[in-house]
Design an enzyme around this catalytic site. Structure first.
Site, PDB file in Angstrom:
ATOM      1  CG  HIS A 306      -2.072   0.899   1.102  1.00 17.65           C
ATOM      2  ND1 HIS A 306      -1.999   2.250   1.349  1.00 17.65           N
ATOM      3  CD2 HIS A 306      -3.340   0.645   0.688  1.00 17.65           C
ATOM      4  CE1 HIS A 306      -3.179   2.779   1.114  1.00 17.65           C
ATOM      5  NE2 HIS A 306      -4.010   1.844   0.709  1.00 17.65           N
ATOM      6  CG  ASP A 363      -8.577  -4.494  -2.585  1.00 17.09           C
ATOM      7  OD1 ASP A 363      -9.796  -4.393  -2.398  1.00 17.09           O
ATOM      8  OD2 ASP A 363      -7.874  -3.560  -3.004  1.00 17.09           O
TER       9      ASP A 363
HETATM   10  N1  CMC Z   1       3.981  -7.551  -4.935  1.00 14.56           N
HETATM   11  C1  CMC Z   1       5.307  -7.535  -5.173  1.00 14.56           C
HETATM   12  N2  CMC Z   1       6.088  -6.458  -5.074  1.00 14.56           N
HETATM   13  C2  CMC Z   1       5.503  -5.313  -4.724  1.00 14.56           C
HETATM   14  C3  CMC Z   1       4.124  -5.231  -4.454  1.00 14.56           C
HETATM   15  C4  CMC Z   1       3.353  -6.410  -4.567  1.00 14.56           C
HETATM   16  N3  CMC Z   1       2.045  -6.393  -4.326  1.00 14.56           N
HETATM   17  N4  CMC Z   1       3.800  -3.965  -4.123  1.00 14.56           N
HETATM   18  C5  CMC Z   1       4.932  -3.253  -4.193  1.00 14.56           C
HETATM   19  N5  CMC Z   1       5.962  -4.070  -4.541  1.00 14.56           N
HETATM   20  C6  CMC Z   1       7.390  -3.710  -4.640  1.00 14.56           C
HETATM   21  C7  CMC Z   1       7.665  -2.941  -5.912  1.00 14.56           C
HETATM   22  O1  CMC Z   1       8.016  -3.803  -6.968  1.00 14.56           O
HETATM   23  C8  CMC Z   1       8.808  -2.044  -5.466  1.00 14.56           C
HETATM   24  O2  CMC Z   1       9.974  -2.823  -5.423  1.00 14.56           O
HETATM   25  P1  CMC Z   1      11.418  -2.151  -5.720  1.00 14.56           P
HETATM   26  O3  CMC Z   1      11.671  -1.212  -4.596  1.00 14.56           O
HETATM   27  O4  CMC Z   1      12.358  -3.312  -5.788  1.00 14.56           O
HETATM   28  O5  CMC Z   1      11.269  -1.455  -7.033  1.00 14.56           O
HETATM   29  C9  CMC Z   1       8.437  -1.702  -4.014  1.00 14.56           C
HETATM   30  O6  CMC Z   1       7.660  -2.814  -3.563  1.00 14.56           O
HETATM   31  C10 CMC Z   1       7.649  -0.410  -3.847  1.00 14.56           C
HETATM   32  O7  CMC Z   1       6.541  -0.503  -4.735  1.00 14.56           O
HETATM   33  P2  CMC Z   1       5.814   0.717  -5.440  1.00 14.56           P
HETATM   34  O8  CMC Z   1       5.190   0.256  -6.706  1.00 14.56           O
HETATM   35  O9  CMC Z   1       6.768   1.890  -5.502  1.00 14.56           O
HETATM   36  O10 CMC Z   1       4.726   1.057  -4.376  1.00 14.56           O
HETATM   37  P3  CMC Z   1       3.499   1.995  -4.628  1.00 14.56           P
HETATM   38  O11 CMC Z   1       3.279   2.746  -3.389  1.00 14.56           O
HETATM   39  O12 CMC Z   1       3.690   2.788  -5.882  1.00 14.56           O
HETATM   40  O13 CMC Z   1       2.310   0.966  -4.941  1.00 14.56           O
HETATM   41  C11 CMC Z   1       0.478  -0.450  -4.682  1.00 14.56           C
HETATM   42  C12 CMC Z   1       1.313   0.664  -4.041  1.00 14.56           C
HETATM   43  C13 CMC Z   1      -0.731  -0.725  -3.795  1.00 14.56           C
HETATM   44  C14 CMC Z   1      -0.025   0.008  -6.056  1.00 14.56           C
HETATM   45  C15 CMC Z   1       1.355  -1.729  -4.805  1.00 14.56           C
HETATM   46  O14 CMC Z   1       1.776  -2.160  -3.540  1.00 14.56           O
HETATM   47  C16 CMC Z   1       0.652  -2.834  -5.564  1.00 14.56           C
HETATM   48  O15 CMC Z   1       0.701  -2.873  -6.795  1.00 14.56           O
HETATM   49  N6  CMC Z   1      -0.029  -3.779  -4.833  1.00 14.56           N
HETATM   50  C17 CMC Z   1      -0.799  -4.809  -5.482  1.00 14.56           C
HETATM   51  C18 CMC Z   1      -2.139  -4.254  -5.933  1.00 14.56           C
HETATM   52  C19 CMC Z   1      -3.072  -4.050  -4.759  1.00 14.56           C
HETATM   53  O16 CMC Z   1      -3.232  -4.914  -3.916  1.00 14.56           O
HETATM   54  N7  CMC Z   1      -3.740  -2.877  -4.754  1.00 14.56           N
HETATM   55  C20 CMC Z   1      -4.737  -2.549  -3.734  1.00 14.56           C
HETATM   56  C21 CMC Z   1      -4.297  -1.417  -2.869  1.00 14.56           C
HETATM   57  S1  CMC Z   1      -5.346  -1.232  -1.410  1.00 14.56           S
HETATM   58  C22 CMC Z   1      -6.866  -0.753  -1.978  1.00 14.56           C
HETATM   59  C23 CMC Z   1      -6.866   0.522  -2.757  1.00 14.56           C
HETATM   60  O17 CMC Z   1      -6.342   1.529  -2.297  1.00 14.56           O
HETATM   61  O18 CMC Z   1      -7.417   0.528  -3.848  1.00 14.56           O
END
Ligand code: CMC
Length: 428
Positions: A306, A363
């Site tokens: 998140h 989720d």
């Molecule tokens: N699985 C694997 N790796 C992950 C995941 C994941 N679910 N989430 C983040 N990472 C890794 C990402 O690859 C990155 O790694 P590195 O530092 O090596 O590049 C690091 O963690 C930071 O990730 P980010 O993409 O910069 O994080 P963000 O804040 O931009 O993304 C997120 C947040 C929720 C989009 C992401 O965690 C994600 O894609 N999660 C899966 C989708 C999900 O469950 N979404 C629902 C969110 S809660 C409900 C809502 O708000 O809608």
């Protein structure tokens, strides 16, 4: 604590005020930055940018705290209903009995769709995604009440809010009925909000579905937990659209579109698809986690991570406990729950997830509880939208009521071609 932040640029120093919220969050107020320095800030994905001041929802992502209008989510989950929580989120305090009765009455008054709106459904193919229908229908429903597009007083605002919250439920259920080729059900005037939705989803003209108290309670809980979540992608979209003084219906319809994506509301569908994939492929959980970590594809562990929570999402804890209770009570054993539990256990010990502070989000468990209620997977994100409508309305209202609000208009750093001449087509 210093009350200013000093920035040195091109040999000159500039002081910018530090502002502090009621929970001591601090920000550098750079609203005069460009005027004074000719610089802008660049913050890809807005991870460090406060887009507004807001008094609706408080999150402490490090400690896993979520409060609506100051009230902890755990207390609302335990004691409130979706209707009461919606009122709290929109109007800023718990309603009196009189206010709650009036609002519930307005929801009942608005539960029907205009008869001619029903015919709009015929224009969609049977397999149309319910999120597409929902977004289109929120805009369509505003056309029947044009006076609601221009809200000038509290009564009209309350009527418009009740109209959207109530009708979204009817439209959501109707989009499901259309997709499976069953007749659309009329709402039942004696039922409360959640019971009525379940009735419109599952009753047939010749066979009434009587929702069990457990299922109605679980739905209330699901909707309460989704009611608001400060400046996430869809809420920021609603505020962005509202900042142009677009009406509440148009702004909420835009919110639905933003919520649709798999990194946001669409994640609840993606989680179930991922669990199904693991089950059907016969792959073990550790193998799936290794694939995610390898990062050679865009594969992510859906339902994990998140932007704000660097700890357990408090909503996922509540949903996990509720789904355990509900499955036991209904005597359901869901193989996907077993996979989810295993996945959670593996990920929470794996350095990849630990170092990046990736915990289960809302989720991760919401799909399990929705499945147990009998809600089909393609409706999951619509359920999230139904829950989030009060938060969108509250944010729309906050912006609308603020005499100082301005149109949202971010800047950019241009990285395209520098000036070039137009070449006639025969010379290209
Ligand atoms: N699985 C694997 N790796 C992950 C995941 C994941 N679910 N989430 C983040 N990472 C890794 C990402 O690859 C990155 O790694 P590195 O530092 O090596 O590049 C690091 O963690 C930071 O990730 P980010 O993409 O910069 O994080 P963000 O804040 O931009 O993304 C997120 C947040 C929720 C989009 C992401 O965690 C994600 O894609 N999660 C899966 C989708 C999900 O469950 N979404 C629902 C969110 S809660 C409900 C809502 O708000 O809608």
């Amino acid at each position: 604590m210093s009350h200013t932040c000093r920035i040195e640029l091109d040999g000159k120093t500039h002081d910018f005020p530090i502002i502090q919220g009621t929970e001591n969050e601090r920000a550098i107020d750079i609203s005069a930055l460009r005027d004074r320095t000719n610089y802008i800030t660049l913050d890809d994905g807005y991870g460090n940018t406060g887009s507004c001041k807001s008094a609706i929802t408080y999150i402490d992502g490090d400690q896993g705290i979520l409060r609506y209008r100051g009230i902890p989510i755990e207390q609302l989950a335990e004691n409130s209903t979706f209707t009461e929580t919606a009122w709290l989120v929109i109007w800023g305090r718990l309603p009196t009995q009189e206010e709650l009765t009036r609002f519930s009455h307005r929801l009942t008054q608005n539960e029907m769709m205009h008869e001619s709106l029903r015919s709009h459904f015929q224009g969609f193919p049977p397999n149309a995604p319910p999120m597409a229908i929902l977004s289109a229908m929120i805009n369509a429903m505003s056309c029947y009440e044009p006076e609601m597009m221009d809200i000038e007083d509290e009564t009209t605002l309350e009527r418009a809010a009740a109209r959207i919250i109530s009708k979204v439920r009817t439209v959501a259920a109707a989009s499901y009925k259309m997709s499976i080729g069953q007749p659309l059900m009329y709402p039942h005037p004696e039922y409360k909000y959640c019971e009525n939705f379940l009735h419109m989803m599952f009753s047939l003209p010749y066979r009434e579905y009587i929702p069990s108290p457990e299922v109605a309670r679980a739905l209330n809980l699901f909707l309460i937990l989704h009611a608001d979540h400060e400046q996430n992608c869809s809420t920021s979209t609603v505020r962005m659209v509202a900042s142009s003084q677009a009406n509440m219906f148009a702004s909420c319809a835009a919110g639905v579109c933003a919520l649709w994506g798999p990194l946001h509301g669409g994640a609840n569908v993606a989680v179930i698809e991922m669990l199904e994939f693991i089950r059907q492929s016969g792959m073990n959980v550790a193998e799936y986690v290794s694939r995610v970590k390898a990062k050679d594809t865009k594969l992510r562990l859906m339902g994990f991570g998140h932007r704000v929570y660097k700890n357990f999402d408090p909503r996922s804890k509540i949903l996990k406990a509720a789904s355990d209770k509900m499955l036991a009570k209904m005597n359901i054993s869901d193989p996907l729950l077993d996979i989810a539990l295993e996945l959670e256990a593996v990920a929470l010990q794996d350095p990849y997830f630990v170092e990046r502070k990736l915990y289960p989000n809302v989720d991760f468990y919401s799909g399990i509880i929705l499945r147990a209620m009998g809600i089909p997977v393609n409706m999951f994100t619509v359920m999230f939208a139904m829950g989030r409508i009060p938060g969108w309305i509250a944010n729309w209202k906050e912006l609308h009521d603020d005499p100082k609000s301005r149109i949202y208009r971010p800047r950019q750093i241009y990285t395209g071609n520098t000036i070039g001449d137009y070449t006639p087509i025969e010379q290209r």
